[in-house]
Design a protein around this motif. Structure first.
Motif, short mmCIF file in Angstrom:
data_model
loop_
_atom_site.label_atom_id
_atom_site.label_comp_id
_atom_site.label_asym_id
_atom_site.label_seq_id
_atom_site.Cartn_x
_atom_site.Cartn_y
_atom_site.Cartn_z
N ASN A 64 -9.27 -16.64 0.30
CA ASN A 64 -9.87 -15.56 0.53
C ASN A 64 -9.35 -14.46 1.44
N MET A 65 -8.72 -15.15 2.46
CA MET A 65 -7.99 -14.48 3.61
C MET A 65 -6.82 -14.00 2.91
N TYR A 66 -5.96 -14.50 2.25
CA TYR A 66 -4.76 -13.93 1.66
C TYR A 66 -5.30 -12.74 0.34
N PHE A 67 -6.40 -13.07 -0.14
CA PHE A 67 -7.06 -11.93 -1.07
C PHE A 67 -7.32 -10.68 -0.36
N VAL A 68 -7.92 -10.83 0.84
CA VAL A 68 -8.34 -9.58 1.63
C VAL A 68 -7.17 -9.09 2.09
N LEU A 69 -6.19 -9.82 2.60
CA LEU A 69 -4.70 -9.24 3.02
C LEU A 69 -4.28 -8.38 2.03
N TYR A 70 -4.11 -8.90 0.68
CA TYR A 70 -3.41 -8.12 -0.46
C TYR A 70 -4.27 -6.94 -0.97
N SER A 71 -5.66 -6.70 -0.62
CA SER A 71 -6.58 -5.71 -1.15
C SER A 71 -6.94 -4.75 -0.02
N TYR A 72 -7.65 -5.37 0.78
CA TYR A 72 -8.10 -4.48 2.05
C TYR A 72 -6.64 -3.73 2.53
N ASN A 73 -6.11 -4.45 3.06
CA ASN A 73 -4.82 -4.09 4.09
C ASN A 73 -4.02 -3.12 2.99
N THR A 74 -3.90 -3.19 1.74
CA THR A 74 -3.26 -2.22 0.89
C THR A 74 -3.79 -0.97 0.76
N VAL A 75 -5.28 -0.93 0.98
CA VAL A 75 -5.93 0.39 0.97
C VAL A 75 -5.67 1.18 2.48
N VAL A 76 -5.75 0.19 3.38
CA VAL A 76 -5.43 0.95 4.92
C VAL A 76 -4.19 1.24 5.00
N GLN A 77 -3.28 0.63 4.46
CA GLN A 77 -1.66 0.94 4.68
C GLN A 77 -1.44 2.38 3.50
N ALA A 78 -2.23 2.33 2.57
CA ALA A 78 -2.11 3.55 1.49
C ALA A 78 -2.47 4.77 2.25
N GLN A 79 -3.56 4.69 3.13
CA GLN A 79 -4.29 5.89 3.84
C GLN A 79 -3.56 6.25 4.73
N LEU A 80 -2.79 5.24 5.50
CA LEU A 80 -1.86 5.75 6.73
C LEU A 80 -0.62 6.49 6.33
N LEU A 81 -0.01 5.77 5.30
CA LEU A 81 0.96 6.60 4.56
C LEU A 81 0.85 7.97 4.09
N LEU A 82 -0.26 8.23 3.71
CA LEU A 82 -0.82 9.56 2.98
C LEU A 82 -1.00 10.41 4.13
N GLY B 65 0.83 -1.34 -0.08
CA GLY B 65 0.00 0.12 -0.04
C GLY B 65 0.85 1.03 0.11
N TYR B 66 2.15 1.12 0.66
CA TYR B 66 2.96 2.53 0.58
C TYR B 66 3.30 2.62 -0.91
N GLY B 67 3.70 1.68 -1.65
CA GLY B 67 4.08 2.05 -2.94
C GLY B 67 2.88 2.53 -3.83
N ILE B 68 1.69 1.82 -3.73
CA ILE B 68 0.61 2.57 -4.37
C ILE B 68 0.12 3.84 -4.02
N SER C 226 9.80 7.05 -8.19
CA SER C 226 10.35 5.89 -8.85
C SER C 226 10.73 5.13 -7.51
N TRP C 227 10.87 5.77 -6.41
CA TRP C 227 11.44 5.04 -4.99
C TRP C 227 9.92 4.43 -4.71
N TYR C 228 8.83 4.86 -4.64
CA TYR C 228 7.59 4.49 -4.26
C TYR C 228 7.26 3.11 -5.32
N PHE C 229 7.42 3.16 -6.57
CA PHE C 229 7.31 2.32 -7.62
C PHE C 229 8.35 1.20 -7.14
N VAL C 230 9.54 1.29 -6.94
CA VAL C 230 10.51 0.24 -6.71
C VAL C 230 10.06 -0.54 -5.33
#
Length: 770
Positions: free
Chosen positions: A539-557, A190-193, A464-468
């Motif tokens: 399903n648990m892993y799908f949620v981990l890499y979708s929902y958690n990614t959103v949460v982490q992006a919001q915290l980063l921003l 999520g930090y990268g996106i 580019s740092w976030y892309f890496v």
């Protein structure tokens, strides 16, 4: 809405460009127009100026000035930051297993870091041997650096939820190495996106992030000189000390204060009263008219003194509807409601006993049709079904709401995807990202936000740092999902990333504007369930890499917004976030294992205790089984819970009547309502301790309406500093009590039972329901 030290200096002259009355014609735009309830500030000459929008708030009541000579790159900042990251990471994981979802407060981290910094500045000699520990006065940018590092660590990684569920419900203990890399990849994705969306969700003034305003206000009070700053700092110390002492009573000695209900005291044996008026214990009741005196729960999710009044009004309407809907569903026995507990996240057999999901799983942790036929389909408590319905309504309404009110802004947000913009990006792209000097020009942002302009003097952490960071996370995640036998295929992982990217844009904007974050976990579990039927683990892993990614992006921003307000150089902020995230993930993993080992039986119980609760892993597991393993059997057209996915389609149309009515009858001010917020909070009271609702809204309207409109000068000077002190003092005491008496260190020491501490039942003395 926030305020700097020396606000009288700012307000002595009318701010340029501020009209006598606010414009209401375009209030819903989140980049170029107005969206936050206008705040009023009073001039020293007793005239009034209306601060119309987020830009006025961010520039007239938050200090814009910067001192480039302040250095955040000190050993002292790293030393305190790493230490506080350890502290915050441990505390966040403790809170994850609490009966009420409580976040580690930014104010708490700020107060502790400030005290430690001043201590090192005062007591460590500045000779040539110790100068690296005390290079001079502890400055504002060091403090911001420490807070961002600690904040990145002070979040319970969702990956630990996956690991906890595997241990509690599947009797699987994953390899420690694979577990650590699972946490690393899921936290940094999520930090990268999010980092690549900074120009959309961070730089504009309209992206206010109201929850960070108390922190910036406290910074201004601590580090700006002058009489006004000293007065605010004195107020901060008084309130901090008072709430620190007070929390000893509701948290330990007098827990009845967590939820004082005259109805429960009058009729302590009524199950109906317990469901409607109870709320002092986890999953007890709706807490109607219960009074909470515990600031930990009043401000457990978001501080009511910071959320704009518009968002509070919509939130309040949603809560009222929630109580009406929950009671109606239960007492009309919809979905066999009365067979199951009133509030619960577990799965049940139709007779009300807890469902044993291990009896329907094969050795590959997939649904076995033969075993399923023997056990029968599981049931949810009906209030949890309402929560799923409301969540889908709110999430879908968000897309339509923003498309109706913010179409121009969304078009601008995707301008980077035009052929011309993509061609230019490719022309200027360099794989040698480490050579990017990071310097920007004022033309990089058309809005010319003053805080952003002040940051142009510092090298940026380029895209580019976030892309890496993003690419490394993807590679590690692809290895982990196959090495851990997650059953999630590579294409499912890529769909999870795509879903997260779209969600970050829409829900990130709503969070930045209102301060209210939506939990989109049920929605992505629905998508994952239909993509991977019969596979709860996938399903648990799908949620981990979708929902958690959103949460982490919001915290980063959010943390990058702190850096922008505090003028912390972007590369320092990037460094702090990466260190804090990785260090915190390791600590989350260690503490999760310790708590599961010592509190296993409590975590598996339905109600838990006032100290420990397994409600969050219970919810995650039941959702994974229902959506990942039984999505077609439970949620397809014609099945028992078919209206849960249909609610997403209905939600797309919810904002339209309000928008149309506003076009014809603008005086009704229907643009004042956030329809996604109303819809979403119809299901909010489904878990946890609910006795704080009345107190929360009482504080919210006292602060954001009465004080703001009747005493605008006092509001500007003290509202946010008091909110910071209340959060900080409460968090410090709760941390001490967690280890001293509440069992975080292994053994709980409850206060001796008396009338105000009913240790054998619910603290508000409502009937205890099993």
């Amino acid at each position: 809405m926030a305020h700097p030290a020396g606000i009288t200096d700012v307000l002595e002259q009318p701010p340029q460009g501020v009209n006598e009355t606010p414009s209401v014609s375009d209030e819903k735009s989140y980049q170029g127009k107005h969206d936050v309830e206008t705040a009023v500030a009073e001039y020293a000459e007793s005239t009034e100026a209306v601060l119309q929008d987020e830009r006025d708030i961010a520039t007239h009541v938050i200090s814009v000035s910067d001192d480039p000579s302040l250095n955040p790159w000190t050993f002292r900042a790293f030393f305190i930051g790493i230490g506080l990251s350890a502290f915050g990471g441990v505390l966040a994981e403790i809170y994850y297993f609490k009966p009420q979802t409580v976040l580690v407060s930014l104010m708490f981290l700020a107060v502790v870091s400030y005290v430690l910094g001043i201590f090192m500045e005062t007591f460590i000699p500045r000779n040539r041997y110790l100068r690296w520990l005390n290079p001079g006065p502890f400055n504002k940018k060091e403090n911001a650096f420490v807070i961002i590092m600690a904040s990145a660590a002070a979040n319970s990684a969702l990956g630990t939820e996956v690991l906890a569920v595997q241990r509690l419900y599947y009797n699987i203990t994953p390899n420690a190495g694979a577990s650590i890399f699972l946490l690393f990849s899921s936290q940094l994705l999520g930090y990268g996106i999010g980092g690549m969306m900074r120009s959309i969700l961070l730089y504009p003034s309209k992206m206010l992030y109201p929850l960070v305003l108390p922190l910036i206000s406290m910074f201004d009070a601590l580090y700006e000189g002058g009489y006004a700053a000293r007065r605010k700092l004195r107020m901060f110390y008084y309130v901090f000390g008072a709430i620190f002492i007070w929390e000893l009573f509701p948290e330990w000695m007098f827990p009845l204060l967590t939820g004082f209900s005259i109805f429960c005291l009058a009729n302590p044996n009524s199950p109906a009263f317990s469901r409607v008026f109870g709320g002092s214990n986890g999953n007890e009741g709706l807490g109607l008219l219960s009074i909470c005196f515990d600031w930990q729960y009043i401000s457990g999710g978001v501080n009511p003194m910071t959320i704009p009044l518009k968002a509070q009004v919509s939130n309040f309407i949603g809560y009222i509807l929630c109580m009406v809907v929950f009671v109606s569903v239960y007492y009309n026995n919809i979905w066999q409601a009365q067979n199951f507990p009133f509030l619960s996240q577990l799965l049940y057999y139709e007779n009300g006993t807890q469902y044993n999901q291990t009896l329907i799983l094969s050795s590959n942790y997939e649904i076995d049709p033969t075993l399923l036929a023997e056990q029968g389909l599981p049931w949810y408590s009906s209030t949890w079904v309402v929560n799923l319905l409301a969540t889908n309504l709110g999430l879908a309404a968000t897309f339509t709401h923003l498309l109706l009110w913010n179409l121009d802004d969304l078009r601008a947000a995707w301008s980077w995807a035009s052929p011309r913009a993509l061609k230019e990006s490719w022309r200027t792209f360099s794989w040698k990202f480490w050579k990017n000097d990071g310097m920007r020009s004022a033309n990089d942002n058309t809005e010319r936000d003053p805080h952003y302009l002040e940051m142009l003097k510092y090298p940026d952490a380029p895209n580019s740092w976030y892309f890496v960071t993003f690419m490394l996370s993807v590679i590690v995640a692809l290895v982990v999902i196959y090495k851990t036998n997650s059953t999630l295929p590579w294409w499912g992982f890529l769909i999870a990333i795509l879903l997260a990217t779209l969600s970050i844009l829409f829900f990130g904007a709503l969070y930045a504007i209102t301060g209210l974050g939506f939990i989109i976990q049920p929605f992505v579990q629905m998508i994952g369930g239909f993509l991977h039927p019969g596979k709860p683990m996938a399903n648990m892993y799908f949620v981990l890499y979708s929902y958690n990614t959103v949460v982490q992006a919001q915290l980063l921003l959010r943390d990058l917004k702190i850096a922008q307000y505090a003028k912390l150089p972007p590369r320092a902020a990037f460094t702090a976030q990466i260190i804090g995230t990785l260090f915190g993930a390791v600590l989350n993993f260690i503490l999760m294992n310790s708590i599961v080992d010592n509190q296993r039986e409590i975590l598996l119980s339905i109600q838990g205790t006032n100290i420990w609760s397994g409600q969050q892993p219970q919810q995650y597991n039941s959702q994974a089984i229902a959506w990942g393993g039984l999505s077609h059997e439970l949620f397809s057209a014609g099945q028992r819970y078919q209206w849960v996915p249909w609610a997403y389609l209905v939600g797309l149309f919810v904002p339209i009547p309000f928008w149309v009515a506003h076009r014809f009858w603008p005086k009704l001010r229907l643009d004042y309502l956030y329809t996604p917020v109303i819809a979403y909070f119809i299901g909010w009271l489904c878990v946890g301790i609910n006795s704080s609702i009345l107190s929360y809204f009482a504080v919210a309207f006292l602060s954001q309406w009465w004080l703001r409109t009747r005493y605008p000068r006092w509001f500007s000077q003290y509202n946010y500093i008091i909110g910071a002190a209340l959060d900080g003092g409460t968090q410090v005491m709760v941390f001490i009590l967690s280890f001293a008496v509440q069992g975080a260190a292994g053994t709980a020491h409850l206060f001796p039972a008396w009338w105000g501490a009913n240790q054998g039942g619910n603290y508000d003395r409502c009937a205890y329901l099993t």
